[in-house]
Scaffold this motif. Structure first.
Motif, PDB file in Angstrom:
ATOM      1  N   GLY A 638     -48.851 -51.520  35.580  1.00 51.32           N
ATOM      2  CA  GLY A 638     -47.796 -52.525  35.739  1.00 51.32           C
ATOM      3  C   GLY A 638     -47.847 -53.518  34.577  1.00 51.32           C
ATOM      4  N   ASN A 639     -46.936 -54.484  34.564  1.00 47.77           N
ATOM      5  CA  ASN A 639     -46.857 -55.456  33.467  1.00 47.77           C
ATOM      6  C   ASN A 639     -46.680 -56.877  34.001  1.00 47.77           C
ATOM      7  N   ILE A 640     -47.327 -57.788  33.295  1.00 48.35           N
ATOM      8  CA  ILE A 640     -47.094 -59.219  33.531  1.00 48.35           C
ATOM      9  C   ILE A 640     -46.366 -59.754  32.302  1.00 48.35           C
ATOM     10  N   LYS A 641     -45.174 -60.293  32.475  1.00 49.33           N
ATOM     11  CA  LYS A 641     -44.400 -60.843  31.360  1.00 49.33           C
ATOM     12  C   LYS A 641     -44.542 -62.365  31.345  1.00 49.33           C
ATOM     13  N   VAL A 642     -44.998 -62.885  30.195  1.00 53.90           N
ATOM     14  CA  VAL A 642     -45.106 -64.329  30.019  1.00 53.90           C
ATOM     15  C   VAL A 642     -43.992 -64.756  29.065  1.00 53.90           C
ATOM     16  N   SER A 643     -43.051 -65.542  29.554  1.00 53.46           N
ATOM     17  CA  SER A 643     -41.926 -66.033  28.754  1.00 53.46           C
ATOM     18  C   SER A 643     -42.174 -67.490  28.383  1.00 53.46           C
ATOM     19  N   SER A 644     -41.653 -67.906  27.209  1.00 55.85           N
ATOM     20  CA  SER A 644     -41.869 -69.291  26.770  1.00 55.85           C
ATOM     21  C   SER A 644     -40.763 -69.713  25.830  1.00 55.85           C
ATOM     22  N   ASN A 645     -40.769 -70.996  25.470  1.00 54.77           N
ATOM     23  CA  ASN A 645     -39.824 -71.508  24.479  1.00 54.77           C
ATOM     24  C   ASN A 645     -40.284 -71.223  23.060  1.00 54.77           C
ATOM     25  N   ASP A 646     -41.365 -70.453  22.913  1.00 53.39           N
ATOM     26  CA  ASP A 646     -41.768 -69.940  21.609  1.00 53.39           C
ATOM     27  C   ASP A 646     -41.397 -68.461  21.508  1.00 53.39           C
ATOM     28  N   LYS A 647     -42.054 -67.630  22.261  1.00 53.65           N
ATOM     29  CA  LYS A 647     -41.802 -66.188  22.290  1.00 53.65           C
ATOM     30  C   LYS A 647     -42.272 -65.658  23.626  1.00 53.65           C
ATOM     31  N   ASP A 648     -42.109 -64.358  23.858  1.00 51.37           N
ATOM     32  CA  ASP A 648     -42.555 -63.715  25.092  1.00 51.37           C
ATOM     33  C   ASP A 648     -43.706 -62.767  24.773  1.00 51.37           C
ATOM     34  N   LYS A 649     -44.591 -62.614  25.750  1.00 51.92           N
ATOM     35  CA  LYS A 649     -45.681 -61.654  25.615  1.00 51.92           C
ATOM     36  C   LYS A 649     -45.841 -60.891  26.919  1.00 51.92           C
ATOM     37  N   THR A 650     -46.326 -59.628  26.792  1.00 62.84           N
ATOM     38  CA  THR A 650     -46.519 -58.774  27.958  1.00 62.84           C
ATOM     39  C   THR A 650     -47.987 -58.361  28.052  1.00 62.84           C
ATOM     40  N   ILE A 651     -48.515 -58.479  29.235  1.00 62.90           N
ATOM     41  CA  ILE A 651     -49.897 -58.065  29.511  1.00 62.90           C
ATOM     42  C   ILE A 651     -49.842 -56.792  30.369  1.00 62.90           C
ATOM     43  N   LYS A 652     -50.446 -55.711  29.898  1.00 58.23           N
ATOM     44  CA  LYS A 652     -50.462 -54.459  30.650  1.00 58.23           C
ATOM     45  C   LYS A 652     -51.607 -54.474  31.651  1.00 58.23           C
ATOM     46  N   VAL A 653     -51.310 -54.077  32.885  1.00 60.52           N
ATOM     47  CA  VAL A 653     -52.299 -54.052  33.962  1.00 60.52           C
ATOM     48  C   VAL A 653     -52.524 -52.591  34.376  1.00 60.52           C
ATOM     49  N   THR A 654     -53.760 -52.139  34.383  1.00 58.89           N
ATOM     50  CA  THR A 654     -54.112 -50.773  34.784  1.00 58.89           C
ATOM     51  C   THR A 654     -55.127 -50.832  35.925  1.00 58.89           C
ATOM     52  N   VAL A 655     -54.866 -50.047  36.995  1.00 62.49           N
ATOM     53  CA  VAL A 655     -55.766 -49.991  38.158  1.00 62.49           C
ATOM     54  C   VAL A 655     -56.089 -48.523  38.443  1.00 62.49           C
ATOM     55  N   THR A 656     -57.364 -48.184  38.483  1.00 63.56           N
ATOM     56  CA  THR A 656     -57.807 -46.823  38.821  1.00 63.56           C
ATOM     57  C   THR A 656     -58.559 -46.869  40.146  1.00 63.56           C
ATOM     58  N   VAL A 657     -58.030 -46.105  41.142  1.00 63.91           N
ATOM     59  CA  VAL A 657     -58.656 -46.058  42.471  1.00 63.91           C
ATOM     60  C   VAL A 657     -59.614 -44.870  42.495  1.00 63.91           C
ATOM     61  N   SER A 658     -60.860 -45.111  42.861  1.00 69.27           N
ATOM     62  CA  SER A 658     -61.895 -44.067  42.810  1.00 69.27           C
ATOM     63  C   SER A 658     -61.708 -43.041  43.908  1.00 69.27           C
ATOM     64  N   LYS A 659     -62.308 -41.821  43.691  1.00 69.78           N
ATOM     65  CA  LYS A 659     -62.334 -40.763  44.708  1.00 69.78           C
ATOM     66  C   LYS A 659     -63.355 -41.114  45.788  1.00 69.78           C
ATOM     67  N   PRO A 660     -63.235 -40.538  47.021  1.00 67.21           N
ATOM     68  CA  PRO A 660     -64.207 -40.831  48.098  1.00 67.21           C
ATOM     69  C   PRO A 660     -65.553 -40.180  47.800  1.00 67.21           C
ATOM     70  N   ARG A 661     -66.710 -40.749  48.151  1.00 66.45           N
ATOM     71  CA  ARG A 661     -68.046 -40.233  47.912  1.00 66.45           C
ATOM     72  C   ARG A 661     -68.485 -39.337  49.074  1.00 66.45           C
ATOM     73  N   ALA A 662     -69.445 -38.365  48.777  1.00 66.03           N
ATOM     74  CA  ALA A 662     -70.021 -37.518  49.855  1.00 66.03           C
ATOM     75  C   ALA A 662     -70.921 -38.368  50.750  1.00 66.03           C
ATOM     76  N   VAL A 663     -71.031 -38.001  52.066  1.00 64.51           N
ATOM     77  CA  VAL A 663     -71.820 -38.749  53.045  1.00 64.51           C
ATOM     78  C   VAL A 663     -73.022 -37.884  53.475  1.00 64.51           C
ATOM     79  N   TYR A 664     -74.250 -38.392  53.427  1.00 59.37           N
ATOM     80  CA  TYR A 664     -75.471 -37.667  53.777  1.00 59.37           C
ATOM     81  C   TYR A 664     -76.144 -38.364  54.959  1.00 59.37           C
ATOM     82  N   ASN A 665     -76.958 -37.496  55.755  1.00 55.80           N
ATOM     83  CA  ASN A 665     -77.759 -38.043  56.841  1.00 55.80           C
ATOM     84  C   ASN A 665     -78.899 -38.822  56.230  1.00 55.80           C
ATOM     85  N   SER A 666     -78.966 -40.076  56.496  1.00 54.99           N
ATOM     86  CA  SER A 666     -79.938 -40.921  55.825  1.00 54.99           C
ATOM     87  C   SER A 666     -81.370 -40.554  56.196  1.00 54.99           C
ATOM     88  N   PHE A 667     -81.617 -40.126  57.463  1.00 57.35           N
ATOM     89  CA  PHE A 667     -82.979 -39.772  57.869  1.00 57.35           C
ATOM     90  C   PHE A 667     -83.460 -38.546  57.120  1.00 57.35           C
TER      91      PHE A 667
END
Length: 691
Positions: A638-667
């Protein structure tokens, strides 16, 4: 013994119309034998007409010079015997002088070398007079500014008739000392060398105007420090520009920073001069110097000469209990070796002392500080030449060229400062004729007028004047004839903006003029006014404010946000910084950086969405991510747009959601780690446990 000499009679109208050279051939008794007159015509028809009239009057009424009409001191000066001091001492005994005479620092010079105050004809018509006496102001019987730390050291003008410059500078130095406690040494040489009136070692008049807006040859106005232009007792070239440090200041709101005392028709009264000294500080006055005055060594001077004034001095106090009716304490400019350490006690009224007495009210310090900006108004050219436009003639005779002068005004923080310039120049055939106007349809000026301000906008006024000498049956031309700005106005009143040829506002931030109509000619603005008898003016305004440096400048840090391996359902956060990187504006003219921020995805939220930042200030904004609707193992942008009376700038936002982990019997996991402490399988299980 026959004695011959030549002198010049200056027909001293407000402009030079002509010069009359008179050659005398005289015997020892000063009986006039013959009179020969030479005439140098003026430059225009009005000069010739007036010249004929006055020459006729001069020839028909010129009196012969009688020896009996000359004072004894002046007889000694004219005859110049080798024992003149002894002759003066004899006169002292005969007339009962209450002062002593002898050799001093001035007697090695001719009086003409020391005395250079040249009284202009009809100067009273152009002066501002203070004729008031305050009945409630009770002045003491004795007053001496030397006892009040209000006088600067005595100076020595040498063999140069620059007393007028020393009188002008001396009272300003005293006002500065009285008001600030500081002793300053200001330049007389700048007045001698840089005035435009032709005043020099051969004479001049009170030059306060050059400390009060009138520009010198080098440009600029105001007093100059002695260190910037040291005194040389010579007609040294101007060779500016110089730093101007003090400007006269109006302190009572009447628009006048210096005035003559009394009225136009008489020497001011003793009481008027006392009140001026007591209220404003030492005053400059004229006096007649004869041989007795020149040879003064001490006591109370009580000379009785009624000859014309020829010398400028300063009165620093008085004492009613000395002399016949009281004395002035007079400061001279002939060094400490004259009189009583450079001073004289002179009886009230003696030798016409007090003539043309004048004072200055106050001063402003001109050196720009860190919180002041310079605005320069450059007057380039003006004309009413028929070849350059459809102008009605300004002069009554169409073939006559105008005698121009102008005033520019800059209003800042409700205070208006004026500078004035006259189209004058020395006649190359007769240098030193200081009332000489140039007569030109077109005046190529190229003069900078420098002002100081702390305001982002200033009001600019340009007023043109055409100078005219009165001629019977012909009306004077005046300001309205030249600049006739619509809306009425008062003729010959240079302070009336309704008669300005240009009046508008200059913006130091945008470098733009708004107001009266102008056109553009290269780097200059051109205005013609809107009246019948228009003139045309080229000018431009510049300033030292650096608008680009202080204008808002946007920066954001970081320029991208990367949220790695985020677990679904988490709400990660990171900060961004929004910065105005422009330096802080010390004048507070520049706009703030006004910013706003928005995100293009619903899963991005911002803790702050707008702000306003001055120079070198920043805002922190927290960016939060909503992962509740995100799928495991996916990446979102996604993007965050910062506007101003000078100029505009855009900040790119990246989010990576991890895969689920394996579950083991702790004992079971812990058991295997203990049974197989050194096996490769244990290392593998350990790594799996860290996932």
């Amino acid at each position: 013994v026959l004695m011959s000499f030549t002198t010049h009679i200056y027909i001293n109208l407000p402009q030079k119309l002509f010069i009359v050279t008179v050659e005398f051939n005289q015997n020892a008794k000063l009986q006039l034998i013959y009179l020969k007159i030479k005439v140098k015509w003026g430059k225009n028809m009005k000069g010739k007409i007036t010249c004929i009239i006055i020459i006729f009057i001069l020839i028909s009424s010129y009196p012969s010079i009688g020896y009996d009409n000359i004072s004894k001191a002046d007889k000694i000066s004219i005859e110049k015997p080798t024992n003149s001091i002894e002759e003066l001492k004899k006169v002292s005994e005969e007339e009962g002088w209450t002062f002593t005479v002898g050799e001093n620092s001035a007697t090695s010079y001719e009086i003409e070398e020391l005395c250079g105050l040249v009284e202009p004809e009809n100067w009273q018509e152009y002066g501002d007079f203070d004729d008031t006496i305050n009945p409630s102001l009770m002045v003491p019987e004795q007053w001496d500014w030397r006892d009040q730390n209000g006088v600067t050291p005595v100076k020595n003008q040498g063999a140069c008739g620059s007393c007028w410059a020393f009188g002008t500078v001396g009272i300003l130095e005293s006002v500065i000392k009285i008001k600030s406690g500081s002793t300053v040494d200001l330049s007389e040489q700048w007045l001698v060398s840089c005035n435009k009136n032709g005043w020099d070692c051969n004479g001049g008049w009170w030059a306060h105007g050059y400390h009060d807006g009138l520009t010198g040859k080098c440009g600029g106005t105001g007093a100059v420090f002695e260190t910037n232009f040291p005194y040389s007792a010579s007609n040294k070239p101007c060779n500016g520009p110089y730093q101007h440090s003090y400007l006269l200041k109006d302190t009572n709101g009447d628009g006048k920073s210096w005035k003559y005392i009394g009225n136009q028709n008489s020497i001011p009264s003793v009481e008027q001069i006392k009140q001026a000294i007591y209220t404003y500080g030492p005053v400059a006055v004229a006096v007649h110097v004869d041989s007795a005055f020149q040879a003064y060594t001490g006591g109370v001077f009580n000379g009785k000469s009624d000859e014309a004034v020829n010398h400028a001095v300063i009165l620093v106090g008085w004492d009613d209990n000395q002399g016949k009716n009281g004395v002035w304490i007079l400061k001279n400019s002939w060094g400490a070796g004259w009189g009583e350490d450079g001073y004289m006690r002179i009886e009230y009224g003696s030798n016409r002392v007090g003539y043309s007495a004048n004072y200055v009210e106050g001063y402003s310090y001109l050196d720009p500080s860190d919180d002041e900006l310079t605005v320069t108004l450059k007057m380039h050219k003006l004309t009413n030449d028929p070849a350059e436009g459809d102008f009605d003639p300004i002069e009554p005779f169409p073939w006559d060229e105008p005698e121009w002068y102008y005033r520019v005004g800059l209003k800042s923080n409700s205070v208006t400062t004026y500078q004035e310039n006259h189209n004058k120049g020395e006649d190359p055939e007769n240098p030193g004729f200081w009332w000489d106007y140039n007569h030109e349809f077109t005046w190529n000026i190229d003069q900078d007028h420098i002002f100081y301000t702390t305001s982002p906008k200033v009001e600019v006024t340009i007023k043109l004047m055409e100078f005219d000498v009165f001629i019977p049956f012909i009306d004077d031309c005046d300001l309205a004839d030249v600049s006739a700005y619509p809306g009425g106005g008062t003729d010959n009143n240079i302070d009336d903006k309704r008669e300005a040829i240009y009046h508008g506002t200059y913006d130091l931030v945008t470098d733009k003029l708004t107001g009266d109509a102008t056109t553009t000619d290269g780097s200059y603005k051109v205005t013609m006014g809107d009246g019948i008898n228009n003139a045309k003016v080229w000018f431009k305004v510049t300033d030292t404010y650096d608008a680009e440096t202080y204008s808002p400048k946007l920066d954001v840090k970081p320029e991208a946000l990367n949220f790695k391996e985020v677990n679904k359902g988490d709400a990660p956060k990171k900060d961004i910084e929004i910065i105005n990187t422009a330096p802080k504006d010390p004048f507070d003219f520049a706009d703030n950086l006004d910013w706003s921020a928005s995100a293009d995805k619903g899963w991005i939220s911002l803790s702050k969405k707008s702000g306003s930042l001055s120079g070198l200030k920043s805002d922190k904004v927290t960016v939060s991510i909503d992962t509740s609707d995100m799928a495991n193992g996916n990446t979102y942008t996604g993007n965050i747009k910062v506007s101003s009376n000078d100029k505009d700038k855009t900040i790119k936002v990246t989010v990576t959601v991890s895969k689920p982990r394996a579950v083991y019997n702790s004992f079971f996991y812990e058991l295997l780690k203990n049974i197989l402490p050194f096996s490769p399988l244990r290392n593998i299980l350990t790594k799996l446990g860290k996932m």
